[in-house]
Motif scaffolding. Sequence first.
Motif, short mmCIF file in Angstrom:
data_model
loop_
_atom_site.label_atom_id
_atom_site.label_comp_id
_atom_site.label_asym_id
_atom_site.label_seq_id
_atom_site.Cartn_x
_atom_site.Cartn_y
_atom_site.Cartn_z
N ILE A 334 -12.38 0.22 -5.13
CA ILE A 334 -12.29 -0.07 -6.57
C ILE A 334 -13.65 0.21 -7.19
CG2 ILE A 334 -11.97 -1.84 -8.34
CD1 ILE A 334 -9.99 -3.21 -6.56
N THR A 335 -13.67 1.04 -8.21
CA THR A 335 -14.90 1.39 -8.92
C THR A 335 -14.97 0.63 -10.23
OG1 THR A 335 -14.79 3.61 -7.97
CG2 THR A 335 -16.26 3.30 -9.84
N THR A 336 -16.15 0.08 -10.54
CA THR A 336 -16.34 -0.70 -11.77
C THR A 336 -17.48 -0.10 -12.59
OG1 THR A 336 -18.00 -2.26 -10.96
CG2 THR A 336 -15.71 -2.74 -10.43
N ASP A 337 -17.59 -0.60 -13.83
CA ASP A 337 -18.75 -0.23 -14.64
C ASP A 337 -19.84 -1.26 -14.42
OD1 ASP A 337 -17.97 -2.48 -16.02
OD2 ASP A 337 -17.24 -1.40 -17.79
N VAL A 343 -12.57 0.19 -13.27
CA VAL A 343 -12.37 1.46 -13.93
C VAL A 343 -11.39 2.33 -13.15
CG1 VAL A 343 -13.49 3.58 -14.75
CG2 VAL A 343 -14.67 1.38 -14.97
N ILE A 344 -11.63 2.48 -11.84
CA ILE A 344 -10.79 3.33 -10.99
C ILE A 344 -10.31 2.51 -9.80
CG2 ILE A 344 -10.72 5.43 -9.59
CD1 ILE A 344 -12.94 6.56 -11.32
N VAL A 345 -9.02 2.66 -9.46
CA VAL A 345 -8.41 1.96 -8.33
C VAL A 345 -7.79 3.01 -7.41
CG1 VAL A 345 -6.74 0.22 -7.59
CG2 VAL A 345 -7.93 -0.03 -9.80
N SER A 346 -8.16 2.98 -6.13
CA SER A 346 -7.59 3.95 -5.18
C SER A 346 -6.18 3.54 -4.80
CB SER A 346 -8.48 4.05 -3.94
OG SER A 346 -8.43 2.83 -3.19
N ARG A 347 -5.44 4.48 -4.16
CA ARG A 347 -4.08 4.20 -3.72
C ARG A 347 -4.06 3.06 -2.70
NH1 ARG A 347 -0.26 6.58 -7.00
NH2 ARG A 347 -0.88 8.73 -7.50
N ALA A 348 -5.04 3.11 -1.78
CA ALA A 348 -5.11 2.05 -0.76
C ALA A 348 -5.35 0.69 -1.41
CB ALA A 348 -6.22 2.37 0.25
N ALA A 349 -6.20 0.65 -2.48
CA ALA A 349 -6.45 -0.61 -3.16
C ALA A 349 -5.19 -1.11 -3.87
CB ALA A 349 -7.59 -0.43 -4.16
N GLU A 350 -4.40 -0.19 -4.41
CA GLU A 350 -3.14 -0.61 -5.03
C GLU A 350 -2.20 -1.22 -4.02
OE1 GLU A 350 -1.62 2.88 -6.93
OE2 GLU A 350 -2.72 2.54 -8.80
N ARG A 351 -2.12 -0.60 -2.83
CA ARG A 351 -1.23 -1.13 -1.79
C ARG A 351 -1.73 -2.48 -1.27
NH1 ARG A 351 -1.11 4.42 -0.45
NH2 ARG A 351 -2.79 4.15 1.09
N GLY A 357 -2.79 0.58 -10.62
CA GLY A 357 -4.14 0.85 -11.09
C GLY A 357 -4.32 0.56 -12.57
N GLU A 358 -3.30 0.90 -13.41
CA GLU A 358 -3.43 0.68 -14.84
C GLU A 358 -3.41 -0.80 -15.20
OE1 GLU A 358 0.86 1.98 -13.94
OE2 GLU A 358 -1.19 2.59 -13.43
N VAL A 359 -2.84 -1.63 -14.29
CA VAL A 359 -2.84 -3.07 -14.54
C VAL A 359 -4.21 -3.66 -14.25
CG1 VAL A 359 -1.82 -5.29 -13.87
CG2 VAL A 359 -0.38 -3.25 -14.07
N LEU A 360 -4.84 -3.19 -13.15
CA LEU A 360 -6.16 -3.71 -12.80
C LEU A 360 -7.25 -3.20 -13.73
CD1 LEU A 360 -6.30 -3.62 -8.89
CD2 LEU A 360 -6.22 -5.61 -10.38
N ALA A 361 -7.08 -2.01 -14.29
CA ALA A 361 -8.11 -1.44 -15.15
C ALA A 361 -8.39 -2.35 -16.33
CB ALA A 361 -7.68 -0.06 -15.64
N GLY A 362 -9.68 -2.61 -16.54
CA GLY A 362 -10.09 -3.46 -17.65
C GLY A 362 -10.31 -4.91 -17.26
N LYS A 363 -9.95 -5.32 -16.01
CA LYS A 363 -10.16 -6.70 -15.56
C LYS A 363 -11.44 -6.78 -14.74
CE LYS A 363 -5.25 -7.96 -15.27
NZ LYS A 363 -4.19 -8.50 -14.39
N PRO A 364 -12.09 -7.95 -14.73
CA PRO A 364 -13.28 -8.11 -13.87
C PRO A 364 -12.86 -8.12 -12.40
CG PRO A 364 -12.72 -10.18 -14.96
CD PRO A 364 -11.83 -9.15 -15.56
#
Length: 431
Positions: A334-337, A343-351, A357-364
């Motif tokens: 998972i990449t953050t600012d 900001v970016i979530v990998s496939r493995a992180a989603e699983r 990924g679009e749900v996690l984007a924008g959350k701390p």
Amino acid sequence: MTGNNTIPGTGRGAPGADGLRGPRESPHPLLGAYLSILREVPDGLALVDSGGGCRYLNPAFTRITGYTREDVPTLSAWFERAHPNPAYRRNVQDMGQELLQGDRNALVASVVCRDGTVRDLEFRRAPVWDGCILLVVRDVTEQVLTEEHLRQTTSELSAVIEAFPDLFLQLNTDGTILDFRAGRLAKVPLVSQALLGRRVQDVFPGDVGEALLDTLQQAVRTDAPAASLEFSHTEAGALRHYEARVMPLYGMRLMAVIREITERKEAEQELHRHREHLEDLVAERTAELERANQRLEHLLYCIETTERRAAEEWLDSSIEQGTLGVAEAEEARITTDASGTVVIVSRAAERLTGYAGEVLAGKPIWSLFLGGDARELLSEEVLGRGRSAECVEGATLVRNDGSRQPVCISADPIIDAAGTVVGMICTFQDM
């Protein structure tokens, strides 16, 4: 009818057709000519003696009213037949008495004719010989209707003027103010009674006066409503705004309709100020979005560079150790600012997390873990100091379904060319 409508005294001692005996004298040589004139005049004539008797009615009187001398031998009989309504008859009798006495010059009354029609007749008096009075009768029905229509139209126009907040000026072609009317809702009179007779272009300042004069001349030339003219005028220290429209009238006269539009102009100015402010806000927001896009592009570039470098290092290390191609445990990234926002979530992180990924984007990112160790490690050590860090024990991932999963976390800072930390890459695996 001719035999009944005669003037007594046309023969020697013989009673006239009216039953009265005339004086014993020879008729005047011109009497026949006079009688011919009376019979031919278009107005009705009635000769009334001092006692109220009708001594002569000419043919025009009968043609207008339908009554002969036998129908109205006296004024009393005339009032009874011509005015059957008692209340109206009393009013007409009073005015008729004033007419006979010379207290009034004319009388207009509604008369019921012999055929039942109602007509408006005008009566005028002319004293003649022996106390007799000659009543001249004229049919003014059409004139009365026209006057009534004119009064109705004038009343309606007056109501229109009263209903509108406008100033109506009647002008000559040279701009001279002939008359003015102001609506009840007009707030500022603009033109006073003292200005009547002056030219409208002299009432206002030079530029406004010249513009009004040009508008008047345009209306005269084209004989059509001129385009509206807006102008300003200072009154009692306050600037007022007006709109003028010029309309051609009959007889080389003009009507200028002037309306105050100060409130409208102020509203337009306020709207213009709001529009400018809104444009400034849009420009400012656009600039902010542009800066955010630039930061995001810079972050993505740094992420790409960091991941490429990490891949190259892993490839070199695998070749040296001879482990290339050996399957390893799947790593979630998972990449953050710089604030720790995903900001970016990998496939493995989603699983692993169970989140898209679009749900996690924008959350701390630390909202995914229990306990404060992970947040302290990621925010202070990695983002704060720009150091890589690992949390091998004590980290618990909370999945989307509420289940908990112990994980091993490692994080590396993303640093730009100026040495500023712009984000981080978090890698975690099942334990």
